[in-house]
Write an enzyme that holds these catalytic residues in place. Structure first.
Site, PDB file in Angstrom:
ATOM      1  CB  THR A  90      -3.565   1.095  -2.141  1.00  0.00           C
ATOM      2  OG1 THR A  90      -3.240  -0.171  -2.703  1.00  0.00           O
ATOM      3  CG2 THR A  90      -4.491   0.898  -0.939  1.00  0.00           C
ATOM      4  CE  LYS A  97      -3.025  -3.702  -2.007  1.00  0.00           C
ATOM      5  NZ  LYS A  97      -2.410  -2.713  -2.887  1.00  0.00           N
ATOM      6  CE  LYS A 150      -0.369   4.999  -0.074  1.00  0.00           C
ATOM      7  NZ  LYS A 150      -1.457   4.098  -0.555  1.00  0.00           N
TER       8      LYS A 150
END
Length: 315
Positions: free
Chosen positions: A112, A188, A260
């Site tokens: 990702t 995602k 993140k």
């Protein structure tokens, strides 16, 4: 299709994926950490001395990195002006692995990293007749080893067909969400918005239950049996309560991963001129957890941000 597979990055997800694939394919793996290579060898994965050696002759190259910058460094080397100490290793050299990829090979991005630069990377690889399949995944290390991952894919249909045997070996749910590299990252990003919010909300709910004097285990059982349940509550709830045990819960997904990922969510929302206040609030909890030294713990440890300690358990 060449059935040789290379896996670059044998971390928490890369290693179990490589081991799963080794049950069906010839797999070479590379990681800059010697101990990860040794673990891979024990599970039927041929260790490569360099990343270039791993990808040479491979029809499919799975990439498990942390950020888009690491992806660029891996593909094109430190000569692109980046300075990522985790990847600027002599085993990678200044050129990166792209020059060693076979014509017709497919690079599968399992990480990702957000949508930035993905289309450009796909175009650059296409110039040397290499395809990019954007395939971020969810499920954790245990499900990766069992081939029980959710994989969302954005790629040209012809490229997907080339690597479908590899993707189906890893997944129980394979969703083709678009024909463009970047579509997988986009979905995602939406997925991680919900996951991060659900984990943070579960932590707040369990902390409130404790503050109100409720039995923790009974509360969790009642919540997961009703309309308030979610996958993250059922999965992370027990681990959140273990966050206070000595050593904490087993680390299945690090807290700083959501720092993140929710950062990617926030950037995507801003670029789309879309308000995402709930995601932003969840991001702040994970950032506070990281600042408090919880980054390497399981993401369920975010409960310790809102409740530094729980009541002593009644005997």
């Amino acid at each position: 299709m060449n059935s040789n597979v290379a896996v670059i990055g044998l971390g928490a997800m890369g290693l179990p994926m490589a081991a799963r694939l080794a049950e069906r394919f010839e797999v070479r793996g590379f990681d800059i950490a010697a101990e990860r290579l040794a673990l891979a060898a024990d599970q039927g994965v041929a260790p490569a001395v360099t990343a270039a050696e791993a990808v040479t002759g491979a029809g499919t190259v799975l990439v498990a990195v942390r950020t888009g910058e690491q992806l660029d460094t891996l593909l094109y080397g430190s000569g692109n002006g980046l300075n990522d100490s985790a990847l600027n290793d002599s085993a990678l050299n200044d050129t990166g692995i792209a020059v060693h990829l076979e014509p017709g090979a497919v690079v599968v991005l399992t990480s990702t990293v957000g949508t930035d630069g993905i289309a450009e990377t796909a175009e650059r690889l296409a110039e040397q007749d290499v395809h990019l399949v954007d395939a971020p995944l969810s499920g954790g290390p245990v499900r990766a080893r069992e081939g029980d991952l959710l994989i969302v894919v954005g790629a040209a249909p012809a490229a997907v067909e080339k690597v479908k045997p590899v993707l189906t070996q890893l997944s129980s749910t394979l969703s083709i969400v678009g024909d463009r590299p970047g579509d997988g990252q986009a979905l995602k990003t939406v997925n991680q918005l919900l996951c991060g919010v659900h984990i943070a909300a579960a932590a707040e709910a369990l902390a409130l239950a404790d503050a109100l004097g409720l039995d923790r285990e009974r509360t969790l059982g009642a919540l997961t049996a009703g309309a308030a349940n979610s996958f993250m509550l059922g999965n992370r709830g027990p681990r959140a309560l273990q966050a206070y045990d000595e050593g904490g819960a087993e680390v299945l997904s690090r807290l700083d991963i959501f720092v993140k990922d929710l950062g990617i969510v926030g950037k995507a929302a801003r670029n789309a001129h879309l308000a995402a206040p709930v995601a932003a609030a969840a991001e702040q909890l994970f950032l506070l957890g990281e600042a408090q030294g919880l980054g390497a713990l399981d993401d369920s440890a975010v409960i310790r941000v809102v409740a530094p300690q729980l009541r002593a358990k009644e005997q």
